[in-house]
Design a protein around this motif. Structure first.
Motif, PDB file in Angstrom:
ATOM      1  N   GLU A 299      -1.041   8.634 -14.221  1.00 24.55           N
ATOM      2  CA  GLU A 299      -1.130   9.120 -12.755  1.00 24.55           C
ATOM      3  C   GLU A 299      -0.186  10.781 -12.605  1.00 24.55           C
ATOM      4  OE1 GLU A 299       0.974   4.988 -12.220  1.00 24.55           O
ATOM      5  OE2 GLU A 299       1.032   6.372 -14.194  1.00 24.55           O
ATOM      6  N   LEU A 300       0.479  10.769 -14.060  1.00 22.58           N
ATOM      7  CA  LEU A 300      -0.187  12.684 -14.471  1.00 22.58           C
ATOM      8  C   LEU A 300      -0.955  13.600 -14.099  1.00 22.58           C
ATOM      9  CD1 LEU A 300       3.047  14.286 -14.151  1.00 22.58           C
ATOM     10  CD2 LEU A 300       2.456  14.537 -16.892  1.00 22.58           C
ATOM     11  N   THR A 301      -2.030  12.584 -14.853  1.00 26.92           N
ATOM     12  CA  THR A 301      -3.439  13.491 -14.856  1.00 26.92           C
ATOM     13  C   THR A 301      -4.103  13.605 -13.373  1.00 26.92           C
ATOM     14  OG1 THR A 301      -4.049  11.054 -14.988  1.00 26.92           O
ATOM     15  CG2 THR A 301      -3.700  12.313 -16.809  1.00 26.92           C
ATOM     16  N   ARG A 302      -3.471  13.424 -12.399  1.00 34.74           N
ATOM     17  CA  ARG A 302      -4.326  13.052 -11.311  1.00 34.74           C
ATOM     18  C   ARG A 302      -3.069  14.314 -10.938  1.00 34.74           C
ATOM     19  NH1 ARG A 302      -4.316   7.671 -11.707  1.00 34.74           N
ATOM     20  NH2 ARG A 302      -2.491   7.321 -10.540  1.00 34.74           N
ATOM     21  N   VAL A 303      -2.226  15.034 -10.692  1.00 34.68           N
ATOM     22  CA  VAL A 303      -1.751  15.996 -10.307  1.00 34.68           C
ATOM     23  C   VAL A 303      -2.078  17.145 -10.975  1.00 34.68           C
ATOM     24  CG1 VAL A 303       0.628  16.952 -10.490  1.00 34.68           C
ATOM     25  CG2 VAL A 303       0.480  14.774 -10.502  1.00 34.68           C
ATOM     26  N   ALA A 304      -2.062  18.141 -10.494  1.00 32.44           N
ATOM     27  CA  ALA A 304      -2.490  19.693 -10.251  1.00 32.44           C
ATOM     28  C   ALA A 304      -1.506  20.893 -11.752  1.00 32.44           C
ATOM     29  CB  ALA A 304      -2.749  20.726  -9.014  1.00 32.44           C
ATOM     30  N   VAL A 305      -2.047  21.103 -12.205  1.00 29.82           N
ATOM     31  CA  VAL A 305      -1.334  22.099 -13.410  1.00 29.82           C
ATOM     32  C   VAL A 305      -0.529  22.805 -12.251  1.00 29.82           C
ATOM     33  CG1 VAL A 305      -1.603  23.809 -14.345  1.00 29.82           C
ATOM     34  CG2 VAL A 305      -3.249  21.852 -15.129  1.00 29.82           C
ATOM     35  N   GLY A 306      -0.933  23.329 -11.273  1.00 25.74           N
ATOM     36  CA  GLY A 306       0.010  24.441 -10.651  1.00 25.74           C
ATOM     37  C   GLY A 306       0.898  23.564  -9.945  1.00 25.74           C
ATOM     38  N   VAL A 307       1.050  22.338  -9.789  1.00 19.06           N
ATOM     39  CA  VAL A 307       2.213  21.451  -9.091  1.00 19.06           C
ATOM     40  C   VAL A 307       2.851  21.332 -10.502  1.00 19.06           C
ATOM     41  CG1 VAL A 307       3.135  18.999  -8.676  1.00 19.06           C
ATOM     42  CG2 VAL A 307       0.699  20.266  -7.500  1.00 19.06           C
ATOM     43  N   ILE A 308       2.472  21.276 -11.511  1.00 22.65           N
ATOM     44  CA  ILE A 308       3.435  21.137 -13.049  1.00 22.65           C
ATOM     45  C   ILE A 308       4.600  21.854 -13.049  1.00 22.65           C
ATOM     46  CG2 ILE A 308       3.566  20.005 -15.136  1.00 22.65           C
ATOM     47  CD1 ILE A 308       1.088  18.667 -14.446  1.00 22.65           C
ATOM     48  N   ALA A 309       2.773  22.824 -12.809  1.00 22.34           N
ATOM     49  CA  ALA A 309       4.829  23.986 -13.056  1.00 22.34           C
ATOM     50  C   ALA A 309       6.052  24.388 -12.208  1.00 22.34           C
ATOM     51  CB  ALA A 309       3.507  25.416 -13.181  1.00 22.34           C
ATOM     52  N   LEU A 310       5.763  24.090 -11.371  1.00 20.07           N
ATOM     53  CA  LEU A 310       5.978  24.186 -10.192  1.00 20.07           C
ATOM     54  C   LEU A 310       7.638  23.277 -10.649  1.00 20.07           C
ATOM     55  CD1 LEU A 310       5.030  23.126  -6.655  1.00 20.07           C
ATOM     56  CD2 LEU A 310       5.917  25.657  -7.799  1.00 20.07           C
ATOM     57  N   PHE A 311       7.192  22.483 -11.164  1.00 12.64           N
ATOM     58  CA  PHE A 311       8.410  21.328 -11.920  1.00 12.64           C
ATOM     59  C   PHE A 311       8.940  22.259 -13.057  1.00 12.64           C
ATOM     60  CE2 PHE A 311      10.092  17.992 -14.343  1.00 12.64           C
ATOM     61  CZ  PHE A 311      11.336  16.870 -13.782  1.00 12.64           C
ATOM     62  N   CYS A 312       7.941  23.005 -13.841  1.00  6.31           N
ATOM     63  CA  CYS A 312       9.256  23.776 -14.795  1.00  6.31           C
ATOM     64  C   CYS A 312       9.759  24.120 -14.545  1.00  6.31           C
ATOM     65  CB  CYS A 312       7.479  24.118 -15.885  1.00  6.31           C
ATOM     66  SG  CYS A 312       6.245  22.920 -15.998  1.00  6.31           S
ATOM     67  N   VAL A 313       8.409  25.161 -13.509  1.00 10.97           N
ATOM     68  CA  VAL A 313      10.011  26.139 -12.928  1.00 10.97           C
ATOM     69  C   VAL A 313      11.896  25.719 -12.524  1.00 10.97           C
ATOM     70  CG1 VAL A 313      10.493  27.805 -10.744  1.00 10.97           C
ATOM     71  CG2 VAL A 313       8.286  27.277 -12.359  1.00 10.97           C
ATOM     72  N   TYR A 314      11.419  24.147 -11.844  1.00  9.78           N
ATOM     73  CA  TYR A 314      12.790  22.890 -11.826  1.00  9.78           C
ATOM     74  C   TYR A 314      13.956  23.452 -12.588  1.00  9.78           C
ATOM     75  CZ  TYR A 314      15.445  18.868 -10.478  1.00  9.78           C
ATOM     76  OH  TYR A 314      16.184  17.997 -10.749  1.00  9.78           O
ATOM     77  N   LYS A 315      12.923  23.542 -13.467  1.00 13.25           N
ATOM     78  CA  LYS A 315      14.067  22.591 -15.199  1.00 13.25           C
ATOM     79  C   LYS A 315      13.985  24.258 -15.905  1.00 13.25           C
ATOM     80  CE  LYS A 315      13.860  18.863 -15.647  1.00 13.25           C
ATOM     81  NZ  LYS A 315      14.602  17.436 -15.915  1.00 13.25           N
ATOM     82  N   ALA A 316      13.903  25.182 -15.109  1.00 11.99           N
ATOM     83  CA  ALA A 316      14.307  26.308 -15.592  1.00 11.99           C
ATOM     84  C   ALA A 316      15.344  26.793 -15.008  1.00 11.99           C
ATOM     85  CB  ALA A 316      13.163  27.365 -15.932  1.00 11.99           C
ATOM     86  N   MET A 317      15.472  26.491 -13.277  1.00 10.36           N
ATOM     87  CA  MET A 317      16.490  26.246 -12.843  1.00 10.36           C
ATOM     88  C   MET A 317      17.459  26.517 -12.920  1.00 10.36           C
ATOM     89  SD  MET A 317      15.709  28.945 -10.674  1.00 10.36           S
ATOM     90  CE  MET A 317      14.491  30.516 -12.358  1.00 10.36           C
ATOM     91  N   LEU A 318      17.291  25.026 -12.935  1.00  6.98           N
ATOM     92  CA  LEU A 318      18.259  24.069 -13.610  1.00  6.98           C
ATOM     93  C   LEU A 318      19.254  24.014 -14.589  1.00  6.98           C
ATOM     94  CD1 LEU A 318      19.256  20.816 -12.803  1.00  6.98           C
ATOM     95  CD2 LEU A 318      18.223  20.127 -14.850  1.00  6.98           C
ATOM     96  N   ALA A 319      18.541  24.378 -15.746  1.00 10.71           N
ATOM     97  CA  ALA A 319      19.302  24.843 -16.582  1.00 10.71           C
ATOM     98  C   ALA A 319      20.140  26.110 -16.505  1.00 10.71           C
ATOM     99  CB  ALA A 319      18.100  25.181 -18.189  1.00 10.71           C
ATOM    100  N   VAL A 320      19.656  27.680 -16.021  1.00  5.00           N
ATOM    101  CA  VAL A 320      19.827  28.721 -15.509  1.00  5.00           C
ATOM    102  C   VAL A 320      22.136  28.157 -14.385  1.00  5.00           C
ATOM    103  CG1 VAL A 320      20.806  30.305 -14.308  1.00  5.00           C
ATOM    104  CG2 VAL A 320      18.552  30.238 -15.281  1.00  5.00           C
TER     105      VAL A 320
END
Length: 405
Positions: A299-320
């Motif tokens: 299912e992850l292969t059908r998600v756009a790279v830009g959308v996954i980048a949003l999740f990475c930003v979320y994890k960065a905000m979560l750490a802070v």
């Protein structure tokens, strides 16, 4: 050779080794059960989830009051930590058994009791970790979870080879480590007051409530995702959480180091830098490799790279936000921290409410998570700036016969 010994010693003193060993033992026991103990696999999986309860609960009731300097000076810290663990055994046991009864109604009562035994034994072990870290040394305290995890791996391998049930793999190591802790027990002469059982948990009650609020959001997030986007959203969320597993190990280590260090802890530490490195590395891997995304979930292969980048930003905000939350907890009065923690979850739940109303795709969900977590960061910055100096608790200088009863 000397460099290797120093490196091993530094790792042993670090919370990174504690978190990594603990996570490794949980994963290995699950894998062994999936290969050799299918009848008890569901119990092992449920047990892995329930083991988060003693970790979170005792950190809130014992670790956080110690870090914030709220424990009266005359209290015997080892007895206090043990009594806090004893008070929680019955409610934790009831919750764990009820969870097993609801999730696995066809399992026998004996199997449910066997499954929750390691969960209950983990309560005094977590208490021993926190009291040892304060009364003796962090190196000795780290041995409590490290020896438990290592012993669990050994026992799990032996049980798998003999085709025995694996949901009790942790019990031998837990009992041995508890016996070792008991033999090394002792209290400093200036800490003679034995706190009453109720007072033992009252000290950390605000932090316990805050932890409960956080757990409720963690449970609600995948449920809401599935409700508003569909089953694929749950799979994608789980796949991304698995990808960020190493990051979460380091993040947990950095926050626990803060709590162990208390007000003397520094913001810039090697563990925190390592957490940032892992965040960047994992983000680069999932963003740059379609093969990695396919390994995690189709299912992850059908998600756009830009959308996954949003999740990475979320994890960065979560750490802070996590780091700011812990440092705010150390420096703020318990009631102010509880108000801050509840306020942060109000912001987070507000984001979920917005998602229910307007989100229909994974992209919208991930955008909401990133924006909401950024708002939580701002919330903690504002709360920390307005935090008045904390008043030291009343010191216990004489032995109170009523408290010793």
């Amino acid at each position: 050779m000397r460099f290797a010994r120093r490196t091993v010693a530094a790792l042993q003193r670090s919370q990174l080794s504690v978190q990594a060993l603990t996570r490794l033992s949980s994963v290995v026991i699950f894998l062994l059960a999936s290969w050799t103990d299918q009848p008890h696999l569901a119990l092992v999986a449920l047990q892995g989830t329930l083991l988060a309860i003693p970790y979170t609960l005792i950190e809130a009731l014992v670790g956080r009051p110690l870090s914030a300097g709220l424990v009266p000076a005359g209290w015997d810290l080892e007895r206090w930590a043990r009594r806090a663990a004893v008070v929680t055994i019955v409610p934790v046991g009831a919750v764990a058994y009820l969870s097993a009864l609801i999730a696995l109604p066809d399992v026998t009562p004996w199997s449910r009791l066997a499954m929750i035994a390691p969960v209950l034994l983990q309560l005094p072990l977590e208490a021993a970790f926190w009291s040892t870290a304060r009364t003796r040394s962090r190196q000795l305290a780290n041995l409590v979870p490290q020896l438990t995890a290592a012993g669990t791996l050994v026992a799990g391998a032996a049980l798998a080879l003999t085709h025995q049930r694996l949901d009790v793999a942790a019990v031998p190591a837990q009992l041995l480590v508890l016996g070792w802790v008991w033999l090394r027990r002792g209290g400093a002469p200036d800490r003679t007051v034995r706190p009453p059982y109720l007072a033992s948990v009252r000290v950390g009650s605000a932090y316990c409530l805050a932890a409960g609020v956080d757990l409720s959001y963690s449970v609600a997030l995948p449920s809401v995702a599935g409700r508003i986007v569909g089953v694929d959203a749950i799979v994608v969320l789980r796949a991304m959480e698995l990808a960020f597993g190493p990051f979460h190990v380091a993040l947990s280590a950095s926050t626990r180091e803060d709590i162990v260090g208390g007000r003397a802890s520094r913001f810039l530490t090697g563990t925190r830098v390592f957490t940032g490195v892992l965040l960047v590395a994992v983000s680069a891997a999932v963003l740059g490799s379609s093969w990695v995304r396919g390994v995690l979930a189709d299912e992850l292969t059908r998600v756009a790279v830009g959308v996954i980048a949003l999740f990475c930003v979320y994890k960065a905000m979560l750490a802070v936000s996590t780091w700011l939350s812990v440092r705010h907890m150390i420096r703020a009065a318990p009631r102010r921290f509880l108000a801050s923690a509840v306020g942060s979850r109000v912001v987070a739940f507000g984001g979920l409410a917005v998602s229910i109303a307007v989100v229909h795709q994974v992209s919208g969900l991930f955008l909401q998570l990133a924006v909401t977590e950024a708002a939580v960061v701002v919330w903690y910055v504002l709360r920390a700036r307005g935090t008045p100096p904390q008043v030291e608790p009343e010191r216990v200088t004489t032995l109170d016969p009523a408290a010793s009863a």
